[in-house]
Write a protein that holds these residues in place. Structure first.
Motif, PDB file in Angstrom:
ATOM      1  N   UNK A   7      23.556 -33.179  -5.871  1.00  0.00           N
ATOM      2  CA  UNK A   7      22.297 -33.646  -5.301  1.00  0.00           C
ATOM      3  C   UNK A   7      21.972 -32.874  -4.036  1.00  0.00           C
ATOM      4  N   UNK A   8      20.753 -32.366  -3.938  1.00  0.00           N
ATOM      5  CA  UNK A   8      20.348 -31.480  -2.845  1.00  0.00           C
ATOM      6  C   UNK A   8      19.858 -32.296  -1.649  1.00  0.00           C
ATOM      7  N   UNK A   9      20.445 -32.023  -0.475  1.00  0.00           N
ATOM      8  CA  UNK A   9      19.953 -32.588   0.789  1.00  0.00           C
ATOM      9  C   UNK A   9      19.763 -31.432   1.760  1.00  0.00           C
ATOM     10  N   UNK A  10      18.516 -31.116   2.073  1.00  0.00           N
ATOM     11  CA  UNK A  10      18.198 -30.003   2.959  1.00  0.00           C
ATOM     12  C   UNK A  10      18.003 -30.510   4.384  1.00  0.00           C
ATOM     13  N   UNK A  11      18.904 -30.090   5.269  1.00  0.00           N
ATOM     14  CA  UNK A  11      18.856 -30.496   6.678  1.00  0.00           C
ATOM     15  C   UNK A  11      18.058 -29.450   7.450  1.00  0.00           C
ATOM     16  N   UNK A  12      16.814 -29.244   7.041  1.00  0.00           N
ATOM     17  CA  UNK A  12      16.047 -28.089   7.505  1.00  0.00           C
ATOM     18  C   UNK A  12      14.628 -28.473   7.888  1.00  0.00           C
ATOM     19  N   UNK A  13      14.000 -27.552   8.591  1.00  0.00           N
ATOM     20  CA  UNK A  13      12.574 -27.698   8.917  1.00  0.00           C
ATOM     21  C   UNK A  13      11.684 -27.051   7.872  1.00  0.00           C
ATOM     22  N   UNK A  14      12.223 -26.094   7.098  1.00  0.00           N
ATOM     23  CA  UNK A  14      11.353 -25.205   6.345  1.00  0.00           C
ATOM     24  C   UNK A  14      11.827 -24.910   4.927  1.00  0.00           C
TER      25      UNK A  14
END
Length: 266
Positions: A7-14
């Motif tokens: 499962x993808x969790x992106x800890x990002x702004x962009x």
């Protein structure tokens, strides 16, 4: 049908589909736990985006984004993967209990290979035509891309094996979408040839098509309307030999796999 769902969790702004949604630790932790409840076997934490217009992020920033989320998920017993090509970030991830490392550049830092060999972590070795930290928009020849995939893994698998990392710990990700070209054709060809990839190297194969440009182009859908298209491509990849799928929608994939397994009688 044994398939491991990331499962993808992106800890990002962009990030291209959900940048800014999970930058705050509390939001990321809540989302990660929801994905696990929805059927994700592993949570893949991305502390930096690889989208074409994404900003460069230092290892220090990546680690600051990861630290509170990894601590919380470890308390819940959640299996974690960290998606970073930076050695300091990878080292931090291993120290904090990551069972998987996912490297867009295929673990090119030879000085870190001994630590990887000693770690016991499984390694997702990703190919891209860019050989760099982010995607670009290039028109490519499908057959040339397929050759690039095999040439890259010929070298990477041999190098990592020589460093003491067994093939049973390696997972091959041939790249999808913009990582293979601006048009869908190279990704389609690679998906059709996944069985050749499995046979050539004897390694498990991961596919990450979720919400990507190739399914958007094939279905004619915007990024937030690609759930059905993503699921179709994921199930096709599994039928062609993928044993690991990295997705934004683990519940849909888990449901699809349950139905497919029941219909096949396996």
């Amino acid at each position: 049908m044994a398939v491991t769902i990331f499962g993808i969790v992106n800890l990002t702004e962009d990030s291209f589909s959900d940048g800014g949604c999970y930058l705050e630790p509390a939001a990321a932790i809540e989302h990660a736990l929801a994905l696990a409840a929805d059927g994700a076997d592993v949570i893949d934490l991305g502390p930096a985006s690889s989208a074409p217009e994404s900003a460069d992020v230092s290892a220090r920033t990546e680690i600051a984004r990861l630290a509170p989320v990894m601590a919380a998920l470890a308390q819940h017993g959640v299996a974690m993967s960290v998606d970073s090509w930076r050695t300091p970030t990878q080292r931090f991830a291993l120290e904090r209990g990551a069972a998987w490392l996912n490297d867009i550049r295929g673990f090119e830092d030879a000085g870190f290979h001994a630590e990887l060999a000693a770690s016991g972590a499984r390694l997702v070795v990703m190919h891209s035509i860019q050989r760099g930290p982010r995607a670009t928009r290039e028109h490519t020849d499908p057959e040339g891309v397929l050759r690039s995939v095999f040439d890259f893994f010929d070298e990477r698998v041999a190098t990592l094996e020589a460093a003491g990392i067994g093939r049973d710990r390696l997972v091959l990700d041939p790249g999808m979408g913009l990582f293979l070209g601006a048009d869908p054709a190279p990704s389609v060809l690679v998906l059709r040839r996944l069985a050749d990839l499995r046979e050539r190297y004897g390694c498990e194969v991961m596919i990450s098509v979720s919400r990507k440009s190739l399914v958007g182009r094939l279905a004619g859908r915007a990024v937030h309307q690609r759930e059905a298209a993503s699921l179709a491509a994921e199930l096709f990849a599994i039928e062609r030999g993928a044993t690991m799928i990295r997705t934004h929608e683990p519940r849909l994939l888990r449901d699809g796999l349950n139905v497919l397994t029941a219909l096949q009688g396996t």
